[in-house]
Design a protein around this motif. Sequence first.
Motif, PDB file in Angstrom:
ATOM      1  N   ALA A 119     -18.296  -4.363  33.278  1.00  0.00           N
ATOM      2  CA  ALA A 119     -19.451  -3.571  32.957  1.00  0.00           C
ATOM      3  C   ALA A 119     -20.191  -4.330  31.786  1.00  0.00           C
ATOM      4  O   ALA A 119     -21.504  -4.324  32.021  1.00  0.00           O
ATOM      5  N   LEU A 120     -19.532  -4.871  30.756  1.00  0.00           N
ATOM      6  CA  LEU A 120     -20.070  -5.270  29.886  1.00  0.00           C
ATOM      7  C   LEU A 120     -20.252  -6.694  29.774  1.00  0.00           C
ATOM      8  O   LEU A 120     -20.840  -7.387  28.841  1.00  0.00           O
ATOM      9  N   LYS A 121     -19.832  -7.309  30.904  1.00  0.00           N
ATOM     10  CA  LYS A 121     -19.951  -8.732  31.112  1.00  0.00           C
ATOM     11  C   LYS A 121     -19.681  -9.769  29.985  1.00  0.00           C
ATOM     12  O   LYS A 121     -20.369 -10.333  29.567  1.00  0.00           O
ATOM     13  N   ILE A 122     -18.252  -9.852  29.612  1.00  0.00           N
ATOM     14  CA  ILE A 122     -17.703 -10.585  28.494  1.00  0.00           C
ATOM     15  C   ILE A 122     -18.010 -12.130  29.235  1.00  0.00           C
ATOM     16  O   ILE A 122     -18.012 -12.329  30.328  1.00  0.00           O
ATOM     17  N   GLU A 123     -18.024 -13.047  28.313  1.00  0.00           N
ATOM     18  CA  GLU A 123     -18.042 -14.422  28.405  1.00  0.00           C
ATOM     19  C   GLU A 123     -17.065 -15.055  29.384  1.00  0.00           C
ATOM     20  O   GLU A 123     -16.126 -14.378  29.611  1.00  0.00           O
ATOM     21  N   GLU A 124     -17.359 -16.202  29.844  1.00  0.00           N
ATOM     22  CA  GLU A 124     -16.405 -16.850  30.510  1.00  0.00           C
ATOM     23  C   GLU A 124     -15.467 -17.176  29.662  1.00  0.00           C
ATOM     24  O   GLU A 124     -15.671 -17.621  28.508  1.00  0.00           O
ATOM     25  N   ASN A 125     -14.183 -17.289  30.098  1.00  0.00           N
ATOM     26  CA  ASN A 125     -12.827 -17.636  29.503  1.00  0.00           C
ATOM     27  C   ASN A 125     -13.321 -18.825  28.524  1.00  0.00           C
ATOM     28  O   ASN A 125     -12.885 -19.985  28.923  1.00  0.00           O
ATOM     29  N   TYR A 126     -13.331 -18.525  27.294  1.00  0.00           N
ATOM     30  CA  TYR A 126     -13.371 -19.832  26.298  1.00  0.00           C
ATOM     31  C   TYR A 126     -12.285 -20.866  26.393  1.00  0.00           C
ATOM     32  O   TYR A 126     -12.402 -22.113  26.403  1.00  0.00           O
ATOM     33  N   LEU A 127     -10.916 -20.286  26.575  1.00  0.00           N
ATOM     34  CA  LEU A 127      -9.792 -21.109  26.778  1.00  0.00           C
ATOM     35  C   LEU A 127      -9.835 -22.011  27.753  1.00  0.00           C
ATOM     36  O   LEU A 127      -8.948 -23.163  27.742  1.00  0.00           O
ATOM     37  N   ASN A 128     -10.346 -21.712  28.738  1.00  0.00           N
ATOM     38  CA  ASN A 128     -10.268 -22.650  30.133  1.00  0.00           C
ATOM     39  C   ASN A 128     -10.469 -24.065  30.031  1.00  0.00           C
ATOM     40  O   ASN A 128      -9.716 -24.957  30.470  1.00  0.00           O
ATOM     41  N   LYS A 129     -11.578 -24.360  29.091  1.00  0.00           N
ATOM     42  CA  LYS A 129     -12.070 -25.730  28.836  1.00  0.00           C
ATOM     43  C   LYS A 129     -11.058 -26.258  27.854  1.00  0.00           C
ATOM     44  O   LYS A 129     -11.222 -27.674  27.580  1.00  0.00           O
ATOM     45  N   ILE A 130     -10.129 -25.906  27.446  1.00  0.00           N
ATOM     46  CA  ILE A 130      -9.463 -26.544  26.291  1.00  0.00           C
ATOM     47  C   ILE A 130      -7.881 -26.523  26.685  1.00  0.00           C
ATOM     48  O   ILE A 130      -7.299 -27.486  26.603  1.00  0.00           O
ATOM     49  N   ILE A 131      -7.481 -25.466  27.418  1.00  0.00           N
ATOM     50  CA  ILE A 131      -6.105 -25.687  27.710  1.00  0.00           C
ATOM     51  C   ILE A 131      -5.662 -26.594  28.688  1.00  0.00           C
ATOM     52  O   ILE A 131      -4.710 -27.196  28.859  1.00  0.00           O
ATOM     53  N   ASN A 132      -6.706 -26.741  29.528  1.00  0.00           N
ATOM     54  CA  ASN A 132      -6.581 -27.627  30.557  1.00  0.00           C
ATOM     55  C   ASN A 132      -6.651 -29.174  30.192  1.00  0.00           C
ATOM     56  O   ASN A 132      -6.395 -30.148  30.932  1.00  0.00           O
ATOM     57  N   LYS A 133      -6.923 -29.628  29.041  1.00  0.00           N
ATOM     58  CA  LYS A 133      -6.915 -30.908  28.422  1.00  0.00           C
ATOM     59  C   LYS A 133      -5.831 -31.849  28.228  1.00  0.00           C
ATOM     60  O   LYS A 133      -4.700 -30.731  28.060  1.00  0.00           O
ATOM     61  N   LYS A 134      -5.735 -32.758  28.502  1.00  0.00           N
ATOM     62  CA  LYS A 134      -4.383 -33.554  28.420  1.00  0.00           C
ATOM     63  C   LYS A 134      -3.835 -33.468  27.068  1.00  0.00           C
ATOM     64  O   LYS A 134      -2.527 -33.344  26.958  1.00  0.00           O
TER      65      LYS A 134
END
Length: 220
Positions: A119-134
């Motif tokens: 309902a409040l439309k929180i942001e896209e998960n900030y960790l997605n772009k970091i956890i997947n880094k080598k």
Amino acid sequence: VSTQSTGNNLREDGIRSNNMSKSGAKNDTLAGVDVKKLRNKKLTSTEFMQVWFHYDKDKSGYLEYVEFSQFMKDLFLKSDCTDITPEQVEKYTAEVIHLMDTYDENRDGRFEMNELAKALKIEENYLNKIINKKSIKDKHVQSILSHYNSNVNDTIEGPELHAFVGDISRYLGLQLSLSVIEAGVTRVKESVGTDTIDTAAIKSLLSAASIQQLKESFKG
């Protein structure tokens, strides 16, 4: 929750009554979150958790109808510093009914954490772009600290920690749930030995082994 029954609840709660009166000057924040961001539904996960814990008074893991109505009323009053007219009360009432009808997916008359997040439309998960880094470098860890830390004290704690752990659970494909997040927060605190986490703890918690341990704790 039908529109009709929700409307009846609104009347019972006195939301259409004189309780919708202004109580002083306009304040630009609500539960520590910028009112404009709340109205525009653009929240970070930390801001979302600040709102959640402010209004989940009984810590039930749900926002009951009265709790959600209080949030909407506070937001309505802080968004407009003019005198409240009957037309504005009707507009507010309609917005509450619309949000409940749209996002209360299981129609139980209350918001689960995942439902309110939609309902409040929180942001896209900030960790997605970091956890997947080598390799997670110091600059990545510092960016995580800056993103989740709302009081600029070089640690993540309280609602900030719940937001961080909640985003790890989202990364693992789980829906936001207070019980799941609380289990993860308990595991994190046991792992680091304190109620707060710093940059060293963040880097350790995002290792593959730690993520797996958190995954197990989420399963209960």
